[in-house]
Motif scaffolding. Structure first.
Motif, short mmCIF file in Angstrom:
data_model
loop_
_atom_site.label_atom_id
_atom_site.label_comp_id
_atom_site.label_asym_id
_atom_site.label_seq_id
_atom_site.Cartn_x
_atom_site.Cartn_y
_atom_site.Cartn_z
N ILE A 1 0.83 -1.21 0.00
CA ILE A 1 0.00 0.00 0.00
C ILE A 1 0.87 1.26 0.00
N GLU A 2 1.99 1.24 0.73
CA GLU A 2 2.83 2.44 0.72
C GLU A 2 3.57 2.59 -0.62
N ALA A 3 3.89 1.47 -1.27
CA ALA A 3 4.53 1.57 -2.59
C ALA A 3 3.55 2.20 -3.60
N THR B 1 5.59 8.70 -3.93
CA THR B 1 5.71 9.71 -4.98
C THR B 1 6.62 9.24 -6.11
N ARG B 2 7.29 8.09 -5.91
CA ARG B 2 8.13 7.53 -6.98
C ARG B 2 7.43 6.38 -7.71
N ALA B 3 6.19 6.09 -7.35
CA ALA B 3 5.50 4.92 -7.93
C ALA B 3 5.43 5.04 -9.46
N HIS B 4 5.48 3.93 -10.13
CA HIS B 4 5.35 3.92 -11.60
C HIS B 4 4.53 2.69 -11.99
N PHE B 5 4.32 2.53 -13.30
CA PHE B 5 3.36 1.49 -13.68
C PHE B 5 3.78 0.10 -13.22
N ALA C 1 8.33 -4.26 -5.48
CA ALA C 1 7.78 -2.92 -5.70
C ALA C 1 8.45 -1.90 -4.77
N PHE C 2 8.41 -2.17 -3.45
CA PHE C 2 8.84 -1.10 -2.53
C PHE C 2 10.33 -0.86 -2.55
N SER D 1 10.28 2.88 -2.69
CA SER D 1 10.27 3.24 -1.27
C SER D 1 8.85 3.29 -0.69
N LEU D 2 8.73 3.85 0.52
CA LEU D 2 7.51 3.65 1.31
C LEU D 2 6.91 4.98 1.76
#
Ligand SMILES: [Fe+2]
Length: 383
Positions: free
Chosen positions: A201-203, A207-211, A254-255, A259-260
């Motif tokens: 959920i934090e991943a 703000t760095r999440a991507h597809f 993912a994380f 990051s988180l």
């Protein structure tokens, strides 16, 4: 700008019985790093040694890594490695054991490093793998240290938990065999499983999440909502264990790349100040931070989308209900061995510690200190 993605090390293997992959490793000497005695009792260490012997390796064992491992334990392990000169280090156990073994590897490769700050930002982890490669065999479905660039090690004097992340520390081989997780006690299943859900959920709202991180984290979150209550109710079912171990690993992929957020910032800060197992801290804090993040329109959209995929109306409420099913308390007050007065006297320390935690950088909302203090109060007292 996007950072290049790194999905695990050289080899990532999963499925029942894949511990046998150890027999294919090439080397002369393996050092297995263990925590308590659960892996020996269940016969998994004997099996691992047998496979490594099949690979033609000599095997030595370093045991006794404690939960929330201390730097002194890591340094003892590194001394052991320097004496034994293994060309494989194998961390077998929960997150603490895998993190400690990962850190022993760094000090073994580079005895000139004396302190954690020698390879923390702004410094870097120098190139590894000149002496040994690192293999992880997780016994819990939560921290995903087997596919992460991170370690959390406790300072001996202050007890403060120090997190370091560097892609150089990505384990070369991760062996995710659900059999190894099958003897995990129920409360550890619950707490580590909620750690994995928090990673997912934090991943998603990082703000760095991507597809690609979204694909991995969404899959992991859906799986955990479905299979964690099942694995908690019947830990002997290997199918449930396999779904959870694979979901934890997927959330880790993912994380470790994106990051988180604030849940980890608070859990790590409180874990350094009090006795609070990491997964338990995450589980308690997660619904509060999800609700707090609803104020950010993008985060709210991400949560609503995940809620729809999981088949629930409200994500924060669904997490609270999942916690109830798993016997997780509603507030930090119920988990900490301290008085309200003592805790409230340390609100600014908690807020500043959490703000300075590396995970805060990618949180969808980075609040000012007074709001962080309010959050610290809220997770203690409840609604
Ligand atoms: Fe975590």
């Amino acid at each position: 700008m996007m950072r290049p993605v790194r999905l695990a090390g050289e080899q990532l293997i999963w499925g029942e019985g894949c511990l046998s992959h150890l027999a294919t490793l090439e080397g002369k000497k393996a050092a297995i790093v263990l925590g308590g005695h659960s892996m020996q009792k269940a016969g998994f260490v004997d099996k691992a040694v047998e496979y490594l012997h099949q690979a033609g390796m000599e095997v030595v064992i370093f045991e006794g890594v404690e939960p929330d491992p201390h730097l002194s334990t890591v340094k003892r392990g590194a001394e052991f490695m320097l004496k034994e000169q293994p060309d494989w280090i194998i961390g077998m156990g929960g997150g603490s054991t895998m993190d400690a073994a990962k850190c022993m590897w760094v000090f073994y490769e580079h005895p000139e490093l004396k302190k954690l700050s020698d390879f923390m930002r702004p410094n870097k982890v120098p190139p590894l793998r000149k002496k040994a490669k690192y293999c992880c065999i997780p016994s819990t479905s939560g921290t995903a240290s087997e596919v992460s660039r991170s370690i959390v090690i406790s300072d001996d004097e202050t007890g403060a938990k120090i997190g370091i992340g560097d892609m150089e520390m990505m384990p070369d081989v991760a062996i995710c065999d659900p059999l190894i997780t099958s003897t995990m006690p129920r409360h550890i299943t619950a707490q580590t499983g909620m750690d994995a859900l928090t990673h997912a959920i934090e991943a998603l709202t990082s703000t760095r999440a991507h597809f690609l991180s979204d694909v991995l984290a969404t899959y992991a979150a859906k799986e955990i909502f479905e299979y964690l209550p099942k694995a908690y109710a019947d830990g002997s079912d290997l199918n449930y264990r396999e779904h959870m171990l694979n979901a934890s690993m997927t959330a880790g992929l993912a994380f470790t790349n994106v990051s988180l957020g604030l849940v980890h910032s608070f859990a790590q800060t409180l874990g350094g100040m009090y006795v609070l197992p990491h997964g338990l801290g995450d589980a308690i804090i997660l619904p509060y931070i999800v609700k707090f993040n609803y104020a950010d329109p993008h985060a709210k959209a991400v949560y609503d989308k995940l809620a729809a995929e999981v088949g629930v109306d409200d994500l924060a409420k669904a997490i609270t209900e999942l916690n109830e099913k798993l016997g997780i308390p509603k507030t930090v007050a119920e988990a900490l061995d301290t008085t309200e007065e003592e805790y409230m006297g340390r609100l600014s320390e908690i807020a500043i510690g959490a703000l300075n935690d590396g995970c805060t950088k990618t949180a969808p909302i980075i609040p000012p200190q007074d709001v962080m203090e309010q959050l610290a109060k809220q997770i203690y007292l409840g609604e």
